[in-house]
Design an enzyme around this catalytic site. Structure first.
Site, mmCIF file in Angstrom:
data_model
loop_
_atom_site.group_PDB
_atom_site.id
_atom_site.type_symbol
_atom_site.label_atom_id
_atom_site.label_comp_id
_atom_site.label_asym_id
_atom_site.label_seq_id
_atom_site.Cartn_x
_atom_site.Cartn_y
_atom_site.Cartn_z
ATOM 1 N N THR A 256 0.957 -1.278 -0.113
ATOM 2 C CA THR A 256 0.072 0.021 0.033
ATOM 3 C C THR A 256 0.877 1.225 0.146
ATOM 4 O OG1 THR A 256 -1.876 0.858 0.939
ATOM 5 C CG2 THR A 256 -0.358 0.214 2.576
ATOM 6 N N LYS B 83 3.526 1.394 -3.889
ATOM 7 C CA LYS B 83 2.963 0.719 -5.018
ATOM 8 C C LYS B 83 3.530 0.880 -6.420
ATOM 9 C CE LYS B 83 -1.930 0.668 -3.439
ATOM 10 N NZ LYS B 83 -3.142 0.956 -3.547
ATOM 11 N N ASN C 110 -11.829 18.228 -9.333
ATOM 12 C CA ASN C 110 -10.780 18.130 -8.455
ATOM 13 C C ASN C 110 -10.389 19.160 -7.756
ATOM 14 O OD1 ASN C 110 -8.931 16.423 -6.939
ATOM 15 N ND2 ASN C 110 -7.202 17.088 -8.167
HETATM 16 P P1 ATR Z 1 -4.780 8.482 -3.587
HETATM 17 O O1 ATR Z 1 -3.695 7.690 -3.862
HETATM 18 O O2 ATR Z 1 -5.630 8.084 -2.293
HETATM 19 O O3 ATR Z 1 -5.823 8.932 -4.413
HETATM 20 P P2 ATR Z 1 -3.263 10.969 -3.776
HETATM 21 O O4 ATR Z 1 -2.968 10.820 -4.940
HETATM 22 O O5 ATR Z 1 -2.558 11.775 -2.663
HETATM 23 O O6 ATR Z 1 -4.000 9.834 -2.958
HETATM 24 O O7 ATR Z 1 -4.724 11.910 -3.971
HETATM 25 C C1 ATR Z 1 -5.441 12.557 -2.998
HETATM 26 C C2 ATR Z 1 -6.742 13.241 -3.661
HETATM 27 O O8 ATR Z 1 -7.445 13.848 -2.456
HETATM 28 C C3 ATR Z 1 -6.312 14.389 -4.704
HETATM 29 O O9 ATR Z 1 -7.701 14.220 -5.634
HETATM 30 C C4 ATR Z 1 -6.386 15.660 -3.675
HETATM 31 O O10 ATR Z 1 -6.673 16.684 -4.507
HETATM 32 P P3 ATR Z 1 -5.468 17.528 -5.023
HETATM 33 O O11 ATR Z 1 -5.042 16.811 -6.220
HETATM 34 O O12 ATR Z 1 -5.916 19.138 -5.188
HETATM 35 O O13 ATR Z 1 -4.103 17.615 -4.059
HETATM 36 C C5 ATR Z 1 -7.900 15.342 -2.929
HETATM 37 N N1 ATR Z 1 -7.551 16.258 -1.667
HETATM 38 C C6 ATR Z 1 -6.882 15.980 -0.687
HETATM 39 N N2 ATR Z 1 -7.088 16.771 0.440
HETATM 40 C C7 ATR Z 1 -8.161 17.726 -0.233
HETATM 41 C C8 ATR Z 1 -8.829 18.790 0.245
HETATM 42 N N3 ATR Z 1 -8.716 19.257 1.676
HETATM 43 N N4 ATR Z 1 -9.700 19.220 -0.434
HETATM 44 C C9 ATR Z 1 -10.046 18.703 -1.583
HETATM 45 N N5 ATR Z 1 -9.543 17.666 -2.162
HETATM 46 C C10 ATR Z 1 -8.491 17.185 -1.507
#
Ligand code: ATR
Length: 513
Positions: free
Chosen positions: A293, A297, A382
Site C-alpha cells: 500500500t 505501489k 478535483n
Molecule cells: P490517493 O492515492 O488516495 O488517491 P493522492 O494521490 O494523494 O491519494 O490523492 C488525494 C486526492 O485527494 C487528490 O485528488 C487531492 O486533491 P489535489 O489533487 O488537489 O491535491 C484530494 N484532496 C486531498 N485533500 C483535499 C482537500 N482538503 N480538499 C479537496 N481535495 C483534497
C-alpha cells in the site's frame, strides 16, 4: 518456541493478580513491573510468584530505561533483594527470572538468584537508538553461561530492524531477547520466533493499563488474531507493507481467514521506511506474499521478476507473491473496485450511466480507467483542476474544479457519484469535498473511504435518501483476490460469510498496526 510475556503494570498487587487471571490463557510468563506499583505495594512483591501461578520476571525498570522507577540505586537494590529473599525450595514460589540492567553490579544478589534457580535477564534498553552495533552489545552484556541477554532497541527505520534481525542470526545457540521498540518494529514482536527471541512482551491494552513499552501489542490480539503460539520457524509469513500503516483492515481479514482454515501461516503488518532494506529482511524471514500500500505501489516494481498484464499497463502493484525464486506483481485494486461498484448498483456494466468522480489522485486514476472500461461517461472534479484534466483527457471525460462551475456540471453527471479524495478520512479532514452540491436522493453514491464508516459526505447523501456504499466492501474484495494470489485457492464461501457476520467495524477495535 518463543513465549508470550504479559507485562503487569498495575498500581497494586491485587490489580496485577486480577489482570493475570483474566489473561492467563494467553500468558506463558508474567513480568511484575515493580516500578509501576504504588510505593506501599512494593513491600509485598515477595509473595507474587505464589499468587501468579506462572513463571514471573522480577523487574524494577528505571525511568532512564523507559520505566517508572525514580528512586536511587540503593532503594532499587533493596526492592530486588526483597523479591529474591527467603528463597523457597519449591521454585514455583520464587521469581523465575530477574531483569538486571547492564550497569547493575551487585555480585551477591546475582549469586543468590543463581543459587535458587532464578535466571538472570541481563538487559540493555536503547531508547534513543544509539546502539549501532547490536552484536557487540550482546557480546558485552553476557557475564555467565545461563544468563539471557536482552537488547531492546528503539528502532527509527527498517534498517535498524534489519540489523537486529541479522544480529539474531549470529547468536543461535543461546537464549536471548531481542526487541525492536516503536511503530517500525511492531512486526518483530509478532514474529519473535523468526527473530529468535526467547519471548515477546505484551500488555492487556484493552484494560487501559499503562503499556510496558512503546509498540507492545495487546496480549489477546497477539494470541488470538496472530496465533502467536502457533508460529514456528516453518510458519509461512505474509503481510502488508506501507508507511505509516497506522490502520489497516488486512491483518484482521487475512488472519481471521487463516485461523478458520487452520493454516500454518500468519499475516503481519509491516510499517516500513525503506523498501530495499525490507526486501532483504523478507528474504531472511522467507516472506511468501505481501499486500503493498501507500507509498510503495510503484517503488515495488523494480523488485518484481514477473508482472501481470494490469501491472504492466498501469505501473502500480498492490500484491506480490513468490513463484519459485521471483516475486510476481499483481494489482487487485481495480477488479476489487469494479466488483464492488457493479454489485452495489446491481448492474453488469456502466453503459448509459453518467458519473461524477471526485478527486484526481492515484485512486481516481484507477477508478476513471475502470469507469471507462465499463462503458460509463464521467466528469472528474478535483481541487486542483489541472490534475482532473490530465486524467479526463485520457478517456474523453469532462473535468473541472470543486467550485461552483464544477459542482453545477455535477447535476448532469449524477447517476453515480464516486468519492476518491482523502477528505473525510479519519485523522485527515472531516469536511465535505462537494459541500456545494445538493443531492436529489436519486444518486447512487460510493465513497472509497472506510475509516470512518460514514464520512460527512456519505452521511449527507444517505440523509437525502441516496443509496450509499463505503470503501469497506471494495477493500474486502481486493483482499479476497489477494488471498487467491497468495494461496492459489479461493476463500471458502462459508468462511467469508463468517467474517461478514463479525461486522464491518470489528477490525477497527482490535488492530493496532
Ligand atoms: P490517493 O492515492 O488516495 O488517491 P493522492 O494521490 O494523494 O491519494 O490523492 C488525494 C486526492 O485527494 C487528490 O485528488 C487531492 O486533491 P489535489 O489533487 O488537489 O491535491 C484530494 N484532496 C486531498 N485533500 C483535499 C482537500 N482538503 N480538499 C479537496 N481535495 C483534497
Amino acid at each position: 518456541m518463543s513465549k508470550i510475556c504479559l507485562c503487569l503494570t498495575g498500581k497494586t498487587i491485587k490489580q496485577d493478580v486480577e489482570l493475570l487471571s483474566k489473561y492467563r490463557n494467553y500468558t506463558d510468563i508474567a513480568e511484575l513491573r515493580v516500578d509501576c506499583l504504588e510505593p506501599g505495594e512494593r513491600l509485598h512483591i515477595r509473595r507474587f510468584p505464589e499468587l501468579a501461578g506462572v513463571p514471573v520476571i522480577l523487574t524494577v525498570r528505571r525511568d532512564v530505561d523507559g520505566g517508572y522507577f525514580t528512586g536511587g540505586e540503593g532503594a532499587r537494590l533493596k526492592l530486588l533483594a526483597n523479591g529474591l529473599a527467603y528463597a523457597n525450595a519449591d521454585s514455583r514460589f520464587n521469581f523465575a527470572y530477574v531483569d538486571i540492567e547492564e550497569d547493575f553490579n551487585v555480585p551477591s544478589l546475582e549469586e543468590a538468584a543463581r543459587t535458587f534457580g532464578t535466571r538472570i535477564i541481563r538487559s540493555c534498553h536503547d531508547l534513543d537508538g544509539s546502539v549501532t552495533d547490536v552484536s557487540a552489545k550482546m557480546k558485552a552484556l553476557k557475564r555467565s553461561g545461563d544468563e539471557i541477554v536482552k537488547v531492546a532497541v528503539a528502532v527509527k527505520n527498517t534498517n535498524d530492524v534489519l540489523n537486529v534481525y541479522r544480529t539474531s542470526g549470529s547468536f543461535t545457540n543461546q537464549d536471548k531477547i531481542l526487541i525492536c521498540m516503536g511503530h517500525y518494529g511492531i512486526y518483530s514482536r509478532i514474529l519473535a520466533e523468526k527473530f529468535g527471541s526467547f519471548l515477546t512482551y505484551s500488555s492487556a491494552l484493552s484494560e487501559n493499563v499503562t503499556p510496558g513499552a512503546p509498540g507492545q501489542m495487546d496480549v489477546k490480539v497477539l494470541s488470538e488474531l496472530y496465533h502467536f503460539r502457533k508460529i514456528t520457524k516453518k510458519t509461512k509469513v505474509y503481510g502488508i507493507i506501507g508507511n505509516p500503516l497506522k490502520k489497516s483492515v488486512s491483518p484482521w481479514f487475512h488472519n481471521n481467514i487463516l485461523n478458520l482454515e487452520d493454516a500454518d501461516a500468519v499475516y503481519v503488518p509491516f510499517p516500513i521506511t525503506d523498501i530495499g532494506d525490507f526486501m532483504e529482511l523478507a528474504k531472511g524471514i522467507d516472506i511468501q506474499g505481501l499486500s503493498v500500500t501507500v507509498p510503495y505501489k510503484e517503488a515495488i516494481l523494480p523488485y518484481l521478476g514477473e508482472k501481470s498484464e494490469i501491472v504492466q499497463t498501469i505501473g502500480a502493484c498492490n500484491t506480490i507473491y513468490r513463484k519459485e525464486n521471483v516475486w510476481v506483481g499483481e494489482n487487485t485494486d481495480y477488479v476489487g473496485f469494479t466488483l464492488s461498484l457493479l454489485n452495489f448498483l446491481n448492474k453488469k456494466n456502466l453503459k448509459r450511466q453518467k458519473i461524477t468522480i471526485l478527486g484526481a489522485g492515484g485512486v481516481a486514476r484507477a477508478v476513471a480507467s475502470e469507469v471507462f472500461n465499463m462503458g460509463g461517461k464521467a466528469l472528474i472534479l478535483n481541487r486542483t483542476p489541472q490534475k482532473a484534466k490530465e486524467i479526463a483527457e485520457m478517456y474523453k471525460f469532462r473535468w473541472g474544479g470543486l467550485d461552483t462551475n464544477g459542482i453545477e456540471l455535477m447535476s448532469k453527471y449524477n447517476d453515480i457519484i464516486i468519492q476518491t479524495t482523502s477528505v473525510g478520512m479519519e485523522g485527515y479532514d472531516d469536511s465535505d469535498p462537494a459541500e456545494l452540491y445538493t443531492f436529489t436522493g436519486k444518486e447512487a453514491v460510493m465513497d472509497l473511504i472506510y475509516t470512518p464508516p460514514q464520512t460527512p459526505f456519505l452521511k449527507r447523501a444517505a440523509d437525502a435518501g441516496c443509496k450509499t456504499l463505503n470503501g469497506y466492501d471494495m477493500v474486502i474484495r481486493q483482499a479476497s483476490l489477494q488471498y487467491v494470489n497468495f494461496f492459489g485457492r479461493e476463500i471458502p464461501k462459508n468462511h467469508l460469510a463468517q467474517i461478514e457476520a463479525l461486522g464491518e467495524n470489528q477490525w477497527d477495535k482490535i488492530i493496532s498496526a
